[in-house]
Write a protein that holds these residues in place. Sequence first.
Motif, PDB file in Angstrom:
ATOM      1  N   PRO A  14       0.830  -1.207   0.000  1.00 24.53           N
ATOM      2  CA  PRO A  14       0.000   0.000   0.000  1.00 24.53           C
ATOM      3  C   PRO A  14       0.867   1.260   0.000  1.00 24.53           C
ATOM      4  CG  PRO A  14      -0.156  -1.173   2.108  1.00 24.53           C
ATOM      5  CD  PRO A  14       0.615  -2.047   1.181  1.00 24.53           C
ATOM      6  N   GLY A  15       0.405   2.256  -0.721  1.00 30.69           N
ATOM      7  CA  GLY A  15       1.179   3.502  -0.809  1.00 30.69           C
ATOM      8  C   GLY A  15       1.950   3.612  -2.115  1.00 30.69           C
ATOM      9  N   ARG A  54       9.104   9.356  -1.259  1.00 31.05           N
ATOM     10  CA  ARG A  54       9.183   9.161   0.199  1.00 31.05           C
ATOM     11  C   ARG A  54      10.551   9.612   0.743  1.00 31.05           C
ATOM     12  NH1 ARG A  54       6.077   3.757   2.133  1.00 31.05           N
ATOM     13  NH2 ARG A  54       6.614   4.722   4.103  1.00 31.05           N
ATOM     14  N   ILE A  80       8.721  -0.186  -3.005  1.00 34.12           N
ATOM     15  CA  ILE A  80       9.589   0.941  -2.667  1.00 34.12           C
ATOM     16  C   ILE A  80      10.524   0.433  -1.583  1.00 34.12           C
ATOM     17  CG2 ILE A  80       9.650   3.245  -1.630  1.00 34.12           C
ATOM     18  CD1 ILE A  80       6.749   3.610  -2.730  1.00 34.12           C
ATOM     19  N   ALA A  81      11.827   0.626  -1.754  1.00 32.07           N
ATOM     20  CA  ALA A  81      12.781   0.089  -0.768  1.00 32.07           C
ATOM     21  C   ALA A  81      13.735   1.177  -0.288  1.00 32.07           C
ATOM     22  CB  ALA A  81      13.576  -1.066  -1.365  1.00 32.07           C
ATOM     23  N   ARG A  82      13.972   1.179   1.017  1.00 31.69           N
ATOM     24  CA  ARG A  82      14.957   2.137   1.542  1.00 31.69           C
ATOM     25  C   ARG A  82      16.365   1.549   1.442  1.00 31.69           C
ATOM     26  NH1 ARG A  82      13.768   2.034   8.075  1.00 31.69           N
ATOM     27  NH2 ARG A  82      14.221  -0.165   8.403  1.00 31.69           N
ATOM     28  N   ARG A  83      16.441   0.234   1.294  1.00 34.24           N
ATOM     29  CA  ARG A  83      17.745  -0.428   1.210  1.00 34.24           C
ATOM     30  C   ARG A  83      17.646  -1.621   0.266  1.00 34.24           C
ATOM     31  NH1 ARG A  83      19.242  -1.911   6.870  1.00 34.24           N
ATOM     32  NH2 ARG A  83      19.107   0.347   7.106  1.00 34.24           N
ATOM     33  N   ALA A  85      19.556  -5.223  -1.166  1.00 31.34           N
ATOM     34  CA  ALA A  85      20.529  -6.255  -0.788  1.00 31.34           C
ATOM     35  C   ALA A  85      21.272  -6.688  -2.044  1.00 31.34           C
ATOM     36  CB  ALA A  85      19.800  -7.440  -0.157  1.00 31.34           C
TER      37      ALA A  85
ATOM     38  N   SER B  23      -0.407  -5.311   5.654  1.00 29.84           N
ATOM     39  CA  SER B  23       0.526  -4.258   5.234  1.00 29.84           C
ATOM     40  C   SER B  23      -0.166  -2.897   5.324  1.00 29.84           C
ATOM     41  CB  SER B  23       0.956  -4.488   3.785  1.00 29.84           C
ATOM     42  OG  SER B  23       1.551  -5.740   3.648  1.00 29.84           O
ATOM     43  N   TYR B  24       0.610  -1.862   5.623  1.00 28.09           N
ATOM     44  CA  TYR B  24       0.054  -0.504   5.637  1.00 28.09           C
ATOM     45  C   TYR B  24       1.085   0.455   5.053  1.00 28.09           C
ATOM     46  CZ  TYR B  24       2.610  -0.533  10.117  1.00 28.09           C
ATOM     47  OH  TYR B  24       3.574  -0.671  11.087  1.00 28.09           O
ATOM     48  N   SER B  25       0.598   1.582   4.573  1.00 22.06           N
ATOM     49  CA  SER B  25       1.438   2.432   3.731  1.00 22.06           C
ATOM     50  C   SER B  25       2.600   3.091   4.467  1.00 22.06           C
ATOM     51  CB  SER B  25       0.584   3.497   3.046  1.00 22.06           C
ATOM     52  OG  SER B  25      -0.055   4.294   4.008  1.00 22.06           O
ATOM     53  N   GLU B  26       2.517   3.237   5.776  1.00 24.44           N
ATOM     54  CA  GLU B  26       3.604   3.900   6.519  1.00 24.44           C
ATOM     55  C   GLU B  26       4.826   2.988   6.689  1.00 24.44           C
ATOM     56  OE1 GLU B  26       0.483   3.716   7.593  1.00 24.44           O
ATOM     57  OE2 GLU B  26      -0.187   5.783   7.310  1.00 24.44           O
ATOM     58  N   GLN B  27       4.681   1.712   6.458  1.00 30.30           N
ATOM     59  CA  GLN B  27       5.810   0.784   6.633  1.00 30.30           C
ATOM     60  C   GLN B  27       6.946   1.121   5.663  1.00 30.30           C
ATOM     61  OE1 GLN B  27       3.483  -2.778   5.882  1.00 30.30           O
ATOM     62  NE2 GLN B  27       4.110  -3.627   7.845  1.00 30.30           N
ATOM     63  N   GLU B  28       8.159   0.805   6.089  1.00 26.82           N
ATOM     64  CA  GLU B  28       9.320   0.897   5.213  1.00 26.82           C
ATOM     65  C   GLU B  28       9.606  -0.503   4.692  1.00 26.82           C
ATOM     66  OE1 GLU B  28      10.897   3.510   4.257  1.00 26.82           O
ATOM     67  OE2 GLU B  28      10.421   5.054   5.726  1.00 26.82           O
ATOM     68  N   SER B  29      10.052  -0.605   3.444  1.00 24.99           N
ATOM     69  CA  SER B  29      10.438  -1.907   2.903  1.00 24.99           C
ATOM     70  C   SER B  29      11.931  -1.930   2.670  1.00 24.99           C
ATOM     71  CB  SER B  29       9.746  -2.172   1.566  1.00 24.99           C
ATOM     72  OG  SER B  29       8.384  -2.341   1.740  1.00 24.99           O
ATOM     73  N   GLU B  30      12.512  -3.088   2.854  1.00 23.85           N
ATOM     74  CA  GLU B  30      13.910  -3.250   2.480  1.00 23.85           C
ATOM     75  C   GLU B  30      14.200  -4.677   2.069  1.00 23.85           C
ATOM     76  OE1 GLU B  30      16.750  -3.488   6.144  1.00 23.85           O
ATOM     77  OE2 GLU B  30      15.450  -1.747   6.432  1.00 23.85           O
ATOM     78  N   GLU B  31      15.138  -4.821   1.146  1.00 23.77           N
ATOM     79  CA  GLU B  31      15.571  -6.153   0.752  1.00 23.77           C
ATOM     80  C   GLU B  31      16.502  -6.666   1.848  1.00 23.77           C
ATOM     81  OE1 GLU B  31      17.425  -5.696  -3.059  1.00 23.77           O
ATOM     82  OE2 GLU B  31      15.512  -5.450  -4.104  1.00 23.77           O
ATOM     83  N   VAL B  37      11.975  -9.658   0.776  1.00 23.80           N
ATOM     84  CA  VAL B  37      11.694  -8.263   1.128  1.00 23.80           C
ATOM     85  C   VAL B  37      10.995  -8.240   2.490  1.00 23.80           C
ATOM     86  CG1 VAL B  37      10.482  -6.160   0.407  1.00 23.80           C
ATOM     87  CG2 VAL B  37      11.409  -7.710  -1.319  1.00 23.80           C
ATOM     88  N   ARG B  39       8.924  -5.845   5.330  1.00 19.76           N
ATOM     89  CA  ARG B  39       8.221  -4.592   5.605  1.00 19.76           C
ATOM     90  C   ARG B  39       8.328  -4.334   7.106  1.00 19.76           C
ATOM     91  NH1 ARG B  39       5.276  -2.256   1.642  1.00 19.76           N
ATOM     92  NH2 ARG B  39       3.770  -1.319   3.067  1.00 19.76           N
ATOM     93  N   VAL B  40       8.771  -3.126   7.408  1.00 18.96           N
ATOM     94  CA  VAL B  40       9.220  -2.813   8.755  1.00 18.96           C
ATOM     95  C   VAL B  40       8.353  -1.721   9.370  1.00 18.96           C
ATOM     96  CG1 VAL B  40      11.218  -1.900  10.027  1.00 18.96           C
ATOM     97  CG2 VAL B  40      11.587  -3.431   8.096  1.00 18.96           C
ATOM     98  N   GLU B  51       8.256 -11.076   2.484  1.00 22.81           N
ATOM     99  CA  GLU B  51       7.818 -11.421   1.136  1.00 22.81           C
ATOM    100  C   GLU B  51       8.924 -12.250   0.504  1.00 22.81           C
ATOM    101  OE1 GLU B  51       6.635  -7.846  -0.793  1.00 22.81           O
ATOM    102  OE2 GLU B  51       6.435  -8.761  -2.757  1.00 22.81           O
TER     103      GLU B  51
END
Lengths: 95, 94
Positions: A14-15, A54, A80-83, A85, B23-31, B37, B39-40, B51
């Motif tokens: 979402p987002g 973002r 969307i990813a902040r980091r 791998a 899941s919600y839109s404020e979460q941050e995602s990272e590999e 992936v 979601r944090v 994921e």
Amino acid sequence: MTEEREHHITDTHPGLLPEHIGCIADTLADPDQIRTSFRFANAKMFTRWFEGLREGKYLVVVVVSDGFPFERHWIITAYIARRLASSGDIEWTKS
Amino acid sequence: MDKKLTFRYDRQGDILYINTCPSYSEQESEEIGDEIVARVNPKTGEIENIEVLFFSTRLFRTEIFDLPITAHFAHSRLAADRTSMSQSGKYDNH
């Protein structure tokens, strides 16, 4: 992108959609980097950094290519990813 | 309070989702490696969703399918029973 995948991405990330659909198109058209999956050779991860997304984030679009029964390339997910791998083989990087 | 895990397999995309919450839109995602992936939670930094891309390809390999996360399992009913016994004093002598 199929309607089914669009719903799926909306649900699981979402987002991202529909606000940033343009970023998905830009990532596919002009990526910073393309990685080939370690796990599935027919999959590529297109990545691009967006300064205004973002407060500065990567966008990753995962595309699977099928050759049979007909050739098609389809998006399975995007996020969307902040980091990032070190997943996948780097196939191409923007110079 | 511990959250329950839910699993959802996306057959079309071959993606396994392991969730502690929607899941919600404020979460941050990272590999987090190996084409996984996370979601944090933006406030706590806690991983709330995982994921796993290309999930089925991992099942046919001989090596152990290893997630780069740590976990603590607790049975929700047993934990509730334990709390109830503890409160009633039945658990105090053990």
